[in-house]
Design a protein around this motif. Structure first.
Motif, PDB file in Angstrom:
ATOM      1  N   PRO A 157       9.447 -12.656  -3.351  1.00 39.40           N
ATOM      2  CA  PRO A 157       8.380 -13.226  -2.518  1.00 39.40           C
ATOM      3  C   PRO A 157       7.321 -14.010  -3.346  1.00 39.40           C
ATOM      4  O   PRO A 157       7.007 -14.037  -4.472  1.00 39.40           O
ATOM      5  N   ALA A 158       6.891 -15.082  -2.738  1.00 42.07           N
ATOM      6  CA  ALA A 158       6.106 -16.041  -3.060  1.00 42.07           C
ATOM      7  C   ALA A 158       4.595 -15.529  -3.282  1.00 42.07           C
ATOM      8  O   ALA A 158       4.252 -14.558  -2.661  1.00 42.07           O
ATOM      9  N   GLU A 159       3.641 -15.895  -4.102  1.00 45.19           N
ATOM     10  CA  GLU A 159       2.193 -15.589  -4.280  1.00 45.19           C
ATOM     11  C   GLU A 159       1.566 -15.624  -2.961  1.00 45.19           C
ATOM     12  O   GLU A 159       1.785 -16.683  -2.410  1.00 45.19           O
ATOM     13  N   GLY A 160       1.024 -14.625  -2.717  1.00 38.85           N
ATOM     14  CA  GLY A 160       0.253 -14.626  -1.259  1.00 38.85           C
ATOM     15  C   GLY A 160       1.110 -13.819  -0.151  1.00 38.85           C
ATOM     16  O   GLY A 160       0.619 -13.682   0.944  1.00 38.85           O
ATOM     17  N   ALA A 161       2.356 -13.649  -0.513  1.00 43.32           N
ATOM     18  CA  ALA A 161       3.385 -13.524   0.607  1.00 43.32           C
ATOM     19  C   ALA A 161       3.205 -11.678   0.820  1.00 43.32           C
ATOM     20  O   ALA A 161       2.607 -11.059  -0.013  1.00 43.32           O
ATOM     21  N   GLU A 162       3.557 -11.297   2.043  1.00 38.44           N
ATOM     22  CA  GLU A 162       3.370  -9.910   2.480  1.00 38.44           C
ATOM     23  C   GLU A 162       4.417  -8.972   1.668  1.00 38.44           C
ATOM     24  O   GLU A 162       5.473  -9.336   1.900  1.00 38.44           O
ATOM     25  N   PHE A 163       4.147  -7.992   1.208  1.00 35.11           N
ATOM     26  CA  PHE A 163       4.984  -7.093   0.801  1.00 35.11           C
ATOM     27  C   PHE A 163       4.869  -5.851   1.438  1.00 35.11           C
ATOM     28  O   PHE A 163       4.196  -4.988   1.280  1.00 35.11           O
ATOM     29  N   ILE A 164       6.034  -5.516   2.076  1.00 39.24           N
ATOM     30  CA  ILE A 164       5.713  -4.427   3.182  1.00 39.24           C
ATOM     31  C   ILE A 164       6.764  -3.309   2.639  1.00 39.24           C
ATOM     32  O   ILE A 164       7.944  -3.363   2.550  1.00 39.24           O
ATOM     33  N   VAL A 165       5.995  -2.184   2.460  1.00 35.01           N
ATOM     34  CA  VAL A 165       6.686  -1.090   1.771  1.00 35.01           C
ATOM     35  C   VAL A 165       6.842   0.150   2.794  1.00 35.01           C
ATOM     36  O   VAL A 165       6.158   0.767   3.584  1.00 35.01           O
ATOM     37  N   GLY A 166       8.297   0.252   3.000  1.00 39.75           N
ATOM     38  CA  GLY A 166       8.929   1.105   4.000  1.00 39.75           C
ATOM     39  C   GLY A 166       8.767   2.547   3.218  1.00 39.75           C
ATOM     40  O   GLY A 166       9.175   2.662   2.278  1.00 39.75           O
ATOM     41  N   PHE A 167       8.132   3.664   3.924  1.00 40.47           N
ATOM     42  CA  PHE A 167       8.076   5.029   3.261  1.00 40.47           C
ATOM     43  C   PHE A 167       7.941   6.133   4.181  1.00 40.47           C
ATOM     44  O   PHE A 167       7.621   5.809   5.804  1.00 40.47           O
ATOM     45  N   ASP A 168       8.396   7.269   4.003  1.00 34.11           N
ATOM     46  CA  ASP A 168       8.350   8.597   4.798  1.00 34.11           C
ATOM     47  C   ASP A 168       6.885   9.056   4.526  1.00 34.11           C
ATOM     48  O   ASP A 168       6.373   9.606   3.566  1.00 34.11           O
ATOM     49  N   GLN A 169       6.100   9.071   5.557  1.00 32.57           N
ATOM     50  CA  GLN A 169       4.726   9.257   5.484  1.00 32.57           C
ATOM     51  C   GLN A 169       4.565  10.918   5.407  1.00 32.57           C
ATOM     52  O   GLN A 169       3.335  11.391   5.146  1.00 32.57           O
ATOM     53  N   SER A 170       5.679  11.617   5.474  1.00 33.43           N
ATOM     54  CA  SER A 170       5.600  13.185   5.317  1.00 33.43           C
ATOM     55  C   SER A 170       6.338  13.629   3.855  1.00 33.43           C
ATOM     56  O   SER A 170       6.957  14.502   4.075  1.00 33.43           O
ATOM     57  N   TYR A 171       6.205  12.786   2.786  1.00 35.47           N
ATOM     58  CA  TYR A 171       6.726  12.949   1.772  1.00 35.47           C
ATOM     59  C   TYR A 171       6.093  13.206   0.459  1.00 35.47           C
ATOM     60  O   TYR A 171       5.939  12.512  -0.343  1.00 35.47           O
ATOM     61  N   PRO A 172       4.833  14.065   0.346  1.00 42.19           N
ATOM     62  CA  PRO A 172       4.063  14.073  -0.785  1.00 42.19           C
ATOM     63  C   PRO A 172       4.858  14.700  -1.795  1.00 42.19           C
ATOM     64  O   PRO A 172       5.812  15.491  -1.808  1.00 42.19           O
ATOM     65  N   PRO A 173       4.332  14.179  -3.034  1.00 42.47           N
ATOM     66  CA  PRO A 173       3.124  13.308  -3.545  1.00 42.47           C
ATOM     67  C   PRO A 173       3.478  11.862  -3.595  1.00 42.47           C
ATOM     68  O   PRO A 173       2.675  11.229  -3.829  1.00 42.47           O
ATOM     69  N   TYR A 174       4.520  11.433  -2.922  1.00 41.33           N
ATOM     70  CA  TYR A 174       5.121  10.163  -3.090  1.00 41.33           C
ATOM     71  C   TYR A 174       4.456   9.303  -2.135  1.00 41.33           C
ATOM     72  O   TYR A 174       3.983   8.125  -2.064  1.00 41.33           O
ATOM     73  N   GLY A 175       4.402   9.776  -0.688  1.00 41.78           N
ATOM     74  CA  GLY A 175       3.812   9.010   0.172  1.00 41.78           C
ATOM     75  C   GLY A 175       3.669  10.035   1.377  1.00 41.78           C
ATOM     76  O   GLY A 175       4.250  10.850   1.811  1.00 41.78           O
ATOM     77  N   PHE A 176       2.302  10.193   1.861  1.00 46.67           N
ATOM     78  CA  PHE A 176       1.815  10.990   3.132  1.00 46.67           C
ATOM     79  C   PHE A 176       0.479  10.592   3.377  1.00 46.67           C
ATOM     80  O   PHE A 176      -0.352   9.639   2.955  1.00 46.67           O
ATOM     81  N   VAL A 177      -0.097  11.339   4.420  1.00 47.08           N
ATOM     82  CA  VAL A 177      -1.279  11.229   5.101  1.00 47.08           C
ATOM     83  C   VAL A 177      -2.434  12.048   4.395  1.00 47.08           C
ATOM     84  O   VAL A 177      -2.162  13.162   4.529  1.00 47.08           O
ATOM     85  N   GLY A 178      -3.284  11.315   3.890  1.00 47.06           N
ATOM     86  CA  GLY A 178      -4.366  11.988   3.172  1.00 47.06           C
ATOM     87  C   GLY A 178      -5.276  12.508   3.970  1.00 47.06           C
ATOM     88  O   GLY A 178      -5.289  12.460   5.168  1.00 47.06           O
ATOM     89  N   ASN A 179      -6.408  13.486   3.475  1.00 43.69           N
ATOM     90  CA  ASN A 179      -7.443  14.384   4.164  1.00 43.69           C
ATOM     91  C   ASN A 179      -8.456  13.341   4.896  1.00 43.69           C
ATOM     92  O   ASN A 179      -8.820  13.738   5.969  1.00 43.69           O
ATOM     93  N   ASP A 180      -8.411  12.209   4.521  1.00 42.87           N
ATOM     94  CA  ASP A 180      -9.022  11.055   5.334  1.00 42.87           C
ATOM     95  C   ASP A 180      -8.427  10.391   6.262  1.00 42.87           C
ATOM     96  O   ASP A 180      -8.884   9.404   6.976  1.00 42.87           O
ATOM     97  N   GLY A 181      -7.104  10.718   6.564  1.00 41.63           N
ATOM     98  CA  GLY A 181      -6.155   9.994   7.482  1.00 41.63           C
ATOM     99  C   GLY A 181      -5.678   8.932   6.990  1.00 41.63           C
ATOM    100  O   GLY A 181      -5.066   8.208   7.894  1.00 41.63           O
TER     101      GLY A 181
END
Length: 276
Positions: A39-63
């Motif tokens: 990606p060029a500088e300033g480009a969007e870097f879209i990270v696909g992840f499983d939001q129910s996969y702690p501690p790597y990716g999840f919904v925190g206590n703050d939502g």
């Protein structure tokens, strides 16, 4: 006759050109393998992840979305001048989303073993394995004790791949092998007694056991040993290498150790980090 022959030749040429154009726009395997730039500088870097996969990716206590991999991705993006965006995905749809460009990468405890031919991977950055977790005091202390029992794992997971592959003989001894959309619900079923065991990543097991140390135990035998890496669309080697280089720099300046310590309470260990 000559005019008719000229028309036929023109028609054939037009059809050949159409076939070439269709082949170039088809979106098949060959298109997916074409080399791509970072990606060029300033480009969007879209990270696909499983939001129910702690501690790597999840919904925190703050939502808000949080996790070790999301923090890694945010730092990598900042150092390369990219704008990070977190995109929670249906794990079954990850390949479609990646190949269509809806996400830039799959970064969420993504096992590379067995998938090397399907993606452009970063260097493996974290040691992982597939293990089995059971409730304490249930008389299950080895793989032999799983005979006739109900074991559950996540759909399209590395654990499922192992149980349908190298460990298919072991799975054949189970009373039932079930799949579910995400691991949090799998552990709820384990806690309630609806299933007897959960087959999952070592990181998931460590997280669940750290949250409820008196509830679960991990069997000493392991299903497999493997590694986590960041998965990109096949052919996108340049971005994969850029991410690997940035992660190495983050290790050298101490950022990786800081992030590992941040999530140590979830069972994540700096000793399992690989890119140095």
């Amino acid at each position: 006759m000559k005019k008719k022959l000229s028309l036929i030749i023109a028609f054939v040429a037009a059809m050949a050109l159409s076939a070439v154009m269709l082949a170039g726009c088809g979106g098949g395997a060959a298109t997916e393998s074409e080399p791509q730039g970072a990606p060029a500088e300033g480009a969007e870097f879209i990270v696909g992840f499983d939001q129910s996969y702690p501690p790597y990716g999840f919904v925190g206590n703050d939502g808000n979305y949080t996790g070790f991999d999301l923090d890694l991705a945010a730092e990598v993006a900042e150092r390369n001048g990219w704008t990070v965006k977190y995109e929670p995905i249906d794990w079954d749809a990850k390949d479609t989303l990646l190949n269509s460009g809806a996400i830039s990468c799959i970064w969420n405890g993504f096992t590379m073993e067995g998938r090397e031919a399907d993606y452009a991977f970063s260097e493996p950055y974290m040691l992982n394995g597939q293990v089995v977790v059971v409730k304490k005091d249930k008389g299950i202390s080895s793989f032999d004790d799983l005979a006739g029992k109900t074991v559950i794992t996540q759909v399209d997971s590395a654990a499922l791949d192992v149980l349908e592959g190298d460990k298919a003989g072991l799975a054949a001894t189970f009373g039932k092998l079930e799949t579910i959309g995400e691991y949090n619900t799998a552990f709820m079923q384990l806690e309630s007694g609806a299933v007897d065991a959960v087959a999952c990543d070592l990181s998931i097991a460590q997280y669940q056991m750290s949250a409820k140390p008196d509830a679960y135990v991990m069997l000493d035998e392991t299903l497999s040993s493997e590694h986590y890496a960041v998965g990109f669309k096949k052919g996108n080697v340049e971005t994969a290498e850029k991410v690997s280089q940035t992660l190495k720099a983050m290790y050298e300046d101490g950022t990786i150790e800081e992030l590992c310590n941040k999530y140590s309470e979830y069972g994540l260990s700096f000793e399992n980090w690989l890119i140095k």
